[in-house]
Scaffold this motif. Structure first.
Motif, PDB file in Angstrom:
ATOM      1  N   LEU A 284       0.815  -1.210   0.000  1.00 32.84           N
ATOM      2  CA  LEU A 284       0.000   0.000   0.000  1.00 32.84           C
ATOM      3  C   LEU A 284       0.859   1.275   0.000  1.00 32.84           C
ATOM      4  O   LEU A 284       0.401   2.333  -0.419  1.00 32.84           O
ATOM      5  CB  LEU A 284      -0.943  -0.005   1.198  1.00 32.84           C
ATOM      6  CG  LEU A 284      -2.035  -1.090   1.158  1.00 32.84           C
ATOM      7  CD1 LEU A 284      -2.832  -1.098   2.443  1.00 32.84           C
ATOM      8  CD2 LEU A 284      -2.949  -0.897  -0.030  1.00 32.84           C
ATOM      9  N   ALA A 285       2.095   1.123   0.473  1.00 34.37           N
ATOM     10  CA  ALA A 285       3.022   2.263   0.460  1.00 34.37           C
ATOM     11  C   ALA A 285       3.781   2.364  -0.859  1.00 34.37           C
ATOM     12  O   ALA A 285       4.626   3.249  -1.035  1.00 34.37           O
ATOM     13  CB  ALA A 285       4.006   2.142   1.616  1.00 34.37           C
ATOM     14  N   GLY A 286       3.493   1.452  -1.791  1.00 37.30           N
ATOM     15  CA  GLY A 286       4.148   1.481  -3.093  1.00 37.30           C
ATOM     16  C   GLY A 286       5.532   0.870  -3.106  1.00 37.30           C
ATOM     17  O   GLY A 286       6.293   1.066  -4.058  1.00 37.30           O
ATOM     18  N   GLU A 287       5.874   0.124  -2.057  1.00 37.72           N
ATOM     19  CA  GLU A 287       7.194  -0.497  -1.988  1.00 37.72           C
ATOM     20  C   GLU A 287       7.194  -1.854  -2.695  1.00 37.72           C
ATOM     21  O   GLU A 287       6.169  -2.517  -2.822  1.00 37.72           O
ATOM     22  CB  GLU A 287       7.609  -0.685  -0.522  1.00 37.72           C
ATOM     23  CG  GLU A 287       7.744   0.611   0.255  1.00 37.72           C
ATOM     24  CD  GLU A 287       8.114   0.364   1.717  1.00 37.72           C
ATOM     25  OE1 GLU A 287       8.775  -0.662   1.985  1.00 37.72           O
ATOM     26  OE2 GLU A 287       7.737   1.182   2.560  1.00 37.72           O
ATOM     27  N   HIS A 288       8.372  -2.273  -3.117  1.00 35.13           N
ATOM     28  CA  HIS A 288       8.529  -3.585  -3.750  1.00 35.13           C
ATOM     29  C   HIS A 288       8.464  -4.685  -2.689  1.00 35.13           C
ATOM     30  O   HIS A 288       9.028  -4.548  -1.593  1.00 35.13           O
ATOM     31  CB  HIS A 288       9.876  -3.671  -4.476  1.00 35.13           C
ATOM     32  CG  HIS A 288      10.198  -5.051  -4.976  1.00 35.13           C
ATOM     33  ND1 HIS A 288       9.593  -5.596  -6.090  1.00 35.13           N
ATOM     34  CD2 HIS A 288      11.040  -6.003  -4.479  1.00 35.13           C
ATOM     35  CE1 HIS A 288      10.055  -6.818  -6.275  1.00 35.13           C
ATOM     36  NE2 HIS A 288      10.936  -7.090  -5.318  1.00 35.13           N
ATOM     37  N   VAL A 289       7.773  -5.779  -3.019  1.00 38.24           N
ATOM     38  CA  VAL A 289       7.752  -6.949  -2.137  1.00 38.24           C
ATOM     39  C   VAL A 289       8.101  -8.179  -2.968  1.00 38.24           C
ATOM     40  O   VAL A 289       7.865  -8.218  -4.181  1.00 38.24           O
ATOM     41  CB  VAL A 289       6.375  -7.144  -1.464  1.00 38.24           C
ATOM     42  CG1 VAL A 289       6.039  -5.977  -0.553  1.00 38.24           C
ATOM     43  CG2 VAL A 289       5.272  -7.355  -2.487  1.00 38.24           C
ATOM     44  N   SER A 290       8.652  -9.178  -2.323  1.00 37.15           N
ATOM     45  CA  SER A 290       8.986 -10.429  -3.001  1.00 37.15           C
ATOM     46  C   SER A 290       7.709 -11.161  -3.403  1.00 37.15           C
ATOM     47  O   SER A 290       6.691 -11.083  -2.710  1.00 37.15           O
ATOM     48  CB  SER A 290       9.819 -11.325  -2.088  1.00 37.15           C
ATOM     49  OG  SER A 290      11.036 -10.694  -1.744  1.00 37.15           O
ATOM     50  N   LYS A 291       7.785 -11.879  -4.498  1.00 39.28           N
ATOM     51  CA  LYS A 291       6.622 -12.627  -4.986  1.00 39.28           C
ATOM     52  C   LYS A 291       6.271 -13.780  -4.055  1.00 39.28           C
ATOM     53  O   LYS A 291       5.109 -14.158  -3.938  1.00 39.28           O
ATOM     54  CB  LYS A 291       6.908 -13.161  -6.389  1.00 39.28           C
ATOM     55  CG  LYS A 291       5.678 -13.645  -7.138  1.00 39.28           C
ATOM     56  CD  LYS A 291       4.748 -12.501  -7.498  1.00 39.28           C
ATOM     57  CE  LYS A 291       3.585 -12.969  -8.360  1.00 39.28           C
ATOM     58  NZ  LYS A 291       2.640 -11.894  -8.677  1.00 39.28           N
ATOM     59  N   GLU A 292       7.271 -14.320  -3.381  1.00 35.23           N
ATOM     60  CA  GLU A 292       7.037 -15.423  -2.437  1.00 35.23           C
ATOM     61  C   GLU A 292       7.884 -15.219  -1.194  1.00 35.23           C
ATOM     62  O   GLU A 292       9.086 -14.950  -1.284  1.00 35.23           O
ATOM     63  CB  GLU A 292       7.376 -16.772  -3.065  1.00 35.23           C
ATOM     64  CG  GLU A 292       7.111 -17.952  -2.137  1.00 35.23           C
ATOM     65  CD  GLU A 292       7.472 -19.284  -2.765  1.00 35.23           C
ATOM     66  OE1 GLU A 292       8.657 -19.446  -3.161  1.00 35.23           O
ATOM     67  OE2 GLU A 292       6.598 -20.161  -2.871  1.00 35.23           O
ATOM     68  N   ILE A 293       7.255 -15.344  -0.048  1.00 29.72           N
ATOM     69  CA  ILE A 293       7.944 -15.229   1.239  1.00 29.72           C
ATOM     70  C   ILE A 293       7.628 -16.493   2.037  1.00 29.72           C
ATOM     71  O   ILE A 293       6.466 -16.798   2.299  1.00 29.72           O
ATOM     72  CB  ILE A 293       7.482 -13.982   2.011  1.00 29.72           C
ATOM     73  CG1 ILE A 293       7.827 -12.714   1.219  1.00 29.72           C
ATOM     74  CG2 ILE A 293       8.107 -13.927   3.407  1.00 29.72           C
ATOM     75  CD1 ILE A 293       7.146 -11.469   1.719  1.00 29.72           C
ATOM     76  N   LEU A 294       8.669 -17.235   2.407  1.00 24.67           N
ATOM     77  CA  LEU A 294       8.480 -18.485   3.127  1.00 24.67           C
ATOM     78  C   LEU A 294       8.827 -18.319   4.606  1.00 24.67           C
ATOM     79  O   LEU A 294       9.904 -17.828   4.950  1.00 24.67           O
ATOM     80  CB  LEU A 294       9.349 -19.594   2.525  1.00 24.67           C
ATOM     81  CG  LEU A 294       9.001 -20.031   1.095  1.00 24.67           C
ATOM     82  CD1 LEU A 294       9.951 -21.132   0.645  1.00 24.67           C
ATOM     83  CD2 LEU A 294       7.546 -20.499   0.999  1.00 24.67           C
ATOM     84  N   VAL A 295       7.911 -18.724   5.456  1.00 25.33           N
ATOM     85  CA  VAL A 295       8.133 -18.732   6.902  1.00 25.33           C
ATOM     86  C   VAL A 295       8.623 -20.133   7.277  1.00 25.33           C
ATOM     87  O   VAL A 295       8.026 -21.134   6.873  1.00 25.33           O
ATOM     88  CB  VAL A 295       6.832 -18.386   7.653  1.00 25.33           C
ATOM     89  CG1 VAL A 295       7.016 -18.544   9.164  1.00 25.33           C
ATOM     90  CG2 VAL A 295       6.396 -16.954   7.316  1.00 25.33           C
TER      91      VAL A 295
END
Length: 314
Positions: A284-295
């Motif tokens: 929502l802040a327009g920042e880049h995020v990874s397509k997949e995040i594994l916990v």
């Protein structure tokens, strides 16, 4: 191996001790977000929902919870209703990894970002990110342990859930974990337990009757594994057959502590919810995020239970 166990124990300690230390996002602007789960008839999903609720209270957000009760058509209809409420972002656990496209297209048309939780979907071009447990690793740990427990192989049964991508990854990981000993294991039955105790129990009863020399079960989640436990208790075979599974739920940890389960590999739904919320705020802040995040996933141990008990998720 010792290094791996140390890392897992460190991660687990952080998860357990931070269960209720919730997210404080850098951007304090309140948002309106929806969590569309697949069902609340599972404490894994209620743990995610409860965490979202607490985060929303902490940040002054408006939180909408949707429960389609494992009905795909109902989930799509409810998702469309939520979209018409002009939410800022949707967090989604799909009932069917293949069947949620209509809802995703509706969100895209209204330019509402969707972050998928736990269960990866096919149409990942329609979402911004997936935050999931490392389900392949969870299955692999089970397979590796079974291969150690049965170095000469065994007759086994697998309870899967093929419409759920997370469960498919666990099954794939399990077979990979058997490694070079895979050919020694005779899978006498592999059936869909629909990730549910009440569905799995009669299936397990039939498998036990048909294969009296069965030595082990792998089930893709704790509810299915506990259905196997009930079936084995009814036939007085619980002590003779090992059960391997994934979740690390309160019920699963208790069953492991009681000796009913051989192994349960833990997911961390509280951590999943916190991580997902952080991803959403970045989007929502327009920042880049990874397509997949594994916990990370990790095996529950007796030491963990002695230290933290069995009553809460990690």
């Amino acid at each position: 191996m010792k290094k791996f166990i140390t890392i897992c124990l460190t991660i687990t300690s952080v998860f357990f001790t931070s269960c209720f230390q919730l997210v404080n996002a850098d951007d304090k602007k309140p948002i309106k977000f929806a969590f569309i789960t697949s069902t609340l008839n599972n404490s894994f999903f209620t743990a995610i929902s409860d965490t979202f609720s607490e985060i929303a209270k902490q940040n002054g957000d408006q939180y909408i919870l949707i429960d389609p009760q494992y009905d795909q058509a109902k989930q799509i209809s409810m998702m469309e209703d939520v979209i018409n409420q002009n939410v800022d972002i949707i967090y989604l656990i799909a009932v069917d990894s293949e069947g949620i496209r209509q809802g995703l297209l509706a969100a895209k048309q209204k330019q509402i970002p969707v972050v998928v939780i736990d269960n990866p979907i096919s149409d990942d071009d329609l979402i911004v990110s997936t935050v999931a447990s490392d389900n392949f690793l969870a299955g692999k740990i089970n397979g590796e342990q079974m291969a150690k427990d049965f170095p000469n192989g065994a007759k086994i049964a697998v309870i899967d859930c093929p419409f759920n991508r997370a469960s498919v990854l666990r099954s794939d990981g399990f077979y990979a974990g058997l490694g070079e000993n895979k050919s020694k294991f005779n899978v006498v039955s592999q059936q869909n337990g629909k990730c549910a105790l009440e569905v799995t129990m009669p299936i397990a009863e039939d498998i036990i009757q048909a294969h009296p020399d069965l030595q082990a079960f792998f089930a893709v989640n704790d509810p299915s594994a506990l259905g196997v436990v009930v079936a084995l208790k009814a036939s007085n075979k619980l002590k003779n057959i090992k059960i391997y599974t994934v979740d690390g739920s309160p019920d699963g940890k208790k069953a492991f502590s009681d000796g009913d389960l051989t192994l349960t590999v833990a997911q961390a739904p509280i951590q999943l919810a916190k991580e997902t919320y952080k991803v959403g705020k970045k989007v929502l802040a327009g920042e880049h995020v990874s397509k997949e995040i594994l916990v990370p996933t990790f095996p529950i141990t007796k030491e963990m239970i002695e230290k933290n008990g069995v009553k809460v998720w990690q």
